[in-house]
Design a protein around this motif. Structure first.
Motif, PDB file in Angstrom:
ATOM      1  N   GLU A   1       2.836  -6.999   4.849  1.00 24.62           N
ATOM      2  CA  GLU A   1       1.575  -6.411   4.391  1.00 24.62           C
ATOM      3  C   GLU A   1       0.511  -6.598   5.465  1.00 24.62           C
ATOM      4  O   GLU A   1       0.239  -7.719   5.894  1.00 24.62           O
ATOM      5  N   LEU A   2      -0.077  -5.501   5.913  1.00 27.68           N
ATOM      6  CA  LEU A   2      -1.189  -5.535   6.853  1.00 27.68           C
ATOM      7  C   LEU A   2      -2.470  -5.198   6.108  1.00 27.68           C
ATOM      8  O   LEU A   2      -2.526  -4.205   5.372  1.00 27.68           O
ATOM      9  N   ARG A   3      -3.483  -6.017   6.286  1.00 33.74           N
ATOM     10  CA  ARG A   3      -4.813  -5.734   5.740  1.00 33.74           C
ATOM     11  C   ARG A   3      -5.668  -5.288   6.912  1.00 33.74           C
ATOM     12  O   ARG A   3      -5.890  -6.044   7.860  1.00 33.74           O
TER      13      ARG A   3
ATOM     14  N   GLY B   1       3.887   1.832   1.617  1.00 31.55           N
ATOM     15  CA  GLY B   1       2.931   1.589   0.535  1.00 31.55           C
ATOM     16  C   GLY B   1       1.520   1.456   1.067  1.00 31.55           C
ATOM     17  O   GLY B   1       1.298   0.891   2.141  1.00 31.55           O
ATOM     18  N   PHE B   2       0.551   2.001   0.315  1.00 33.12           N
ATOM     19  CA  PHE B   2      -0.841   1.949   0.750  1.00 33.12           C
ATOM     20  C   PHE B   2      -1.760   1.683  -0.443  1.00 33.12           C
ATOM     21  O   PHE B   2      -1.538   2.199  -1.533  1.00 33.12           O
ATOM     22  N   GLU B   3      -2.798   0.891  -0.190  1.00 32.59           N
ATOM     23  CA  GLU B   3      -3.825   0.633  -1.188  1.00 32.59           C
ATOM     24  C   GLU B   3      -5.164   0.693  -0.477  1.00 32.59           C
ATOM     25  O   GLU B   3      -5.349   0.087   0.588  1.00 32.59           O
TER      26      GLU B   3
ATOM     27  N   ALA C   1      -1.598  -1.822   3.971  1.00 31.78           N
ATOM     28  CA  ALA C   1      -0.398  -1.030   4.264  1.00 31.78           C
ATOM     29  C   ALA C   1       0.827  -1.936   4.284  1.00 31.78           C
ATOM     30  O   ALA C   1       0.766  -3.061   4.787  1.00 31.78           O
ATOM     31  N   THR C   2       1.942  -1.438   3.733  1.00 30.20           N
ATOM     32  CA  THR C   2       3.158  -2.239   3.655  1.00 30.20           C
ATOM     33  C   THR C   2       4.347  -1.498   4.252  1.00 30.20           C
ATOM     34  O   THR C   2       4.445  -0.279   4.169  1.00 30.20           O
ATOM     35  N   ILE C   3       5.259  -2.300   4.814  1.00 24.54           N
ATOM     36  CA  ILE C   3       6.439  -1.764   5.473  1.00 24.54           C
ATOM     37  C   ILE C   3       7.576  -2.774   5.302  1.00 24.54           C
ATOM     38  O   ILE C   3       7.333  -3.985   5.317  1.00 24.54           O
TER      39      ILE C   3
ATOM     40  N   ALA D   1       3.750   2.815  -3.547  1.00 26.08           N
ATOM     41  CA  ALA D   1       2.534   3.568  -3.831  1.00 26.08           C
ATOM     42  C   ALA D   1       2.716   5.073  -3.716  1.00 26.08           C
ATOM     43  O   ALA D   1       2.103   5.834  -4.441  1.00 26.08           O
ATOM     44  N   PHE D   2       3.545   5.520  -2.766  1.00 24.90           N
ATOM     45  CA  PHE D   2       3.636   6.963  -2.543  1.00 24.90           C
ATOM     46  C   PHE D   2       4.419   7.631  -3.667  1.00 24.90           C
ATOM     47  O   PHE D   2       5.496   7.193  -4.035  1.00 24.90           O
TER      48      PHE D   2
END
Length: 278
Positions: A5-7, A29-31, A39-41, A120-121
């Motif tokens: 998770e990157l903030r 994933g994005f929030e 963002a997540t990967i 999220a997508f």
């Protein structure tokens, strides 16, 4: 599966532009929360070179844009995260909501889509999903056979079936997608929707479809379109998204698409969907 998770600190005016770039880097994933983008990967798809590429992208946006933090999140935390953030929403003729939300009392004029996302997508929050859903009632006809490329949560194919399509086939290269789409098929009680893990090689040989839906990203679309068109019926329709406004001329110049008729392009924020007819 573990995720990174990157903030990211970034002016919210630039979120959609960065999300498009991160999709191409395999982020899933994005929030969004004001000037914060999360963002997540999957961990195995992230490395130092991608981190450096993101840092270079952020330099283009200027200001205080930067990666604030990076951490590992176990897979089991995702459901709790989405339950806190995913809310019901009306999108065109549809009312999209997760099972844990309370349904509004006055949705008698809407088609209900019950979507429990694992990522999220495909929840309807992203502009590309919204523009596709809003357009579908004009694209889908009673009895259509639909191909959903990169099906994600299955939301577009499920919506097509609820609009009167006869059957749908979806494929996706992400393992979570096949499981999640199957769950959403059961939640919505739709028939004749088959989902497979993989790419175009899993499409049944010899099948032809009235409508092909592909909400992915520009690079993936350019690669897939020549193969996808082999599954499109004469007079069939191809609806594409996952594209920014600046991608339109690039797509229209694709040799495979020049054989089709460009019917229309529609926009939501910086994102577009393009409709073609064979």
């Amino acid at each position: 599966m573990e995720y990174v998770e990157l903030r990211i600190s970034l002016n919210d005016d630039f979120h959609e532009l960065l999300i498009a770039e991160l999709f191409d880097l395999d982020f899933e994933g994005f929030e969004q929360d004001d000037d914060l983008l999360i963002a997540t990967i999957p961990t195995q798809r992230f490395d130092d070179s991608k981190r450096e590429e993101i840092e270079k992208l952020l330099m283009k946006f200027g200001g205080e844009s930067s990666i604030l933090s990076e951490k590992i999140i176990p897979d089991q935390n995702w459901n709790e995260t989405w339950e806190r953030t995913i809310q019901p929403q009306a999108i065109g003729r549809f009312y999209v909501h997760p099972t844990w939300s309370t349904t509004d009392s006055d949705i008698s004029d809407k088609i209900e889509l019950m979507i429990d996302p694992k990522m999220a997508f495909g929840t309807g929050y992203h502009a590309t999903t919204r523009v596709m859903l809003e357009w579908l009632p004009e694209v889908i006809s009673e009895g259509d056979k639909v191909l959903d490329a990169g099906t994600g949560t299955g939301i577009l194919a499920i919506a097509a079936l609820k609009l009167g399509a006869e059957s749908a086939f979806g494929f996706d290269i992400d393992e979570w997608s096949e499981t999640n789409a199957q769950e959403n098929i059961l939640l919505n009680e739709v028939d004749n929707f088959e989902v497979k893990l993989g790419s175009t090689e899993v499409i049944p040989s010899g099948e032809k479809f009235d409508v092909i839906l592909a909400n992915i990203n520009r690079n993936a679309l350019i690669e897939l379109i020549p193969e996808l068109l082999g599954f499109l019926k004469e007079d069939g329709k191809l609806l594409l998204s996952g594209l920014l406004e600046e991608d339109e001329p690039v797509m229209l110049k694709q040799e495979a698409l020049e054989k089709l008729t460009h019917l229309d392009t529609r926009r939501h924020k910086e994102w577009i969907a393009i409709l073609f007819e064979a």
